[in-house]
Design a protein around this motif. Sequence first.
Motif, mmCIF file in Angstrom:
data_model
loop_
_atom_site.group_PDB
_atom_site.id
_atom_site.type_symbol
_atom_site.label_atom_id
_atom_site.label_comp_id
_atom_site.label_asym_id
_atom_site.label_seq_id
_atom_site.Cartn_x
_atom_site.Cartn_y
_atom_site.Cartn_z
ATOM 1 N N GLU A 78 -15.454 7.014 11.631
ATOM 2 C CA GLU A 78 -15.224 6.045 12.751
ATOM 3 C C GLU A 78 -16.621 5.786 13.342
ATOM 4 O O GLU A 78 -17.400 5.438 13.732
ATOM 5 N N LYS A 79 -16.712 6.724 14.273
ATOM 6 C CA LYS A 79 -17.652 7.104 15.281
ATOM 7 C C LYS A 79 -19.092 7.184 14.578
ATOM 8 O O LYS A 79 -20.268 6.933 15.096
ATOM 9 N N LYS B 232 -19.847 5.765 11.617
ATOM 10 C CA LYS B 232 -19.982 3.871 10.989
ATOM 11 C C LYS B 232 -20.117 3.066 12.789
ATOM 12 O O LYS B 232 -21.307 2.680 12.612
ATOM 13 N N LEU B 233 -20.061 3.491 14.160
ATOM 14 C CA LEU B 233 -19.970 3.070 15.286
ATOM 15 C C LEU B 233 -21.513 3.653 15.187
ATOM 16 O O LEU B 233 -22.510 2.594 16.432
ATOM 17 N N LYS B 234 -22.346 4.515 15.035
ATOM 18 C CA LYS B 234 -22.867 5.153 15.986
ATOM 19 C C LYS B 234 -24.660 4.564 14.829
ATOM 20 O O LYS B 234 -25.429 4.494 15.148
ATOM 21 N N THR C 157 -10.467 8.777 17.906
ATOM 22 C CA THR C 157 -11.164 8.131 16.751
ATOM 23 C C THR C 157 -11.725 9.234 15.339
ATOM 24 O O THR C 157 -12.405 10.479 15.939
ATOM 25 N N SER D 294 -24.804 0.476 15.678
ATOM 26 C CA SER D 294 -25.832 1.244 17.472
ATOM 27 C C SER D 294 -27.223 0.878 16.617
ATOM 28 O O SER D 294 -28.318 0.431 18.195
#
Length: 86
Positions: free
Chosen positions: A74-75, A77-79, A70, A82
């Motif tokens: 993107e990581k 963005k996900l962080k 990934t 969350s």
Amino acid sequence: NMIKYVTSGEAVLEMLKKKGFSPIIIRKHGLLSESTLQNLRKNKMISIDTLGKVCDMLEVTPDIIIYNDTAKEEKEKLKNISKGVK
């Protein structure tokens, strides 16, 4: 794809062969399906269950065979998503 082979599907087949699991033995004992063997040859991903079986056959953990590719963005963005959920 985010999940990729550390080397290649073909290399996984080579590792199996070195452990004594040649395609002939694998077929003879019904250890992996023909489609799994084809997917490995074509460098296509195999299922999680099949990955588990391959790891058992090789006596390794999945990180020897696959890794998460990934993108860093993107990581992040996900962080951030969350964090906003909490």
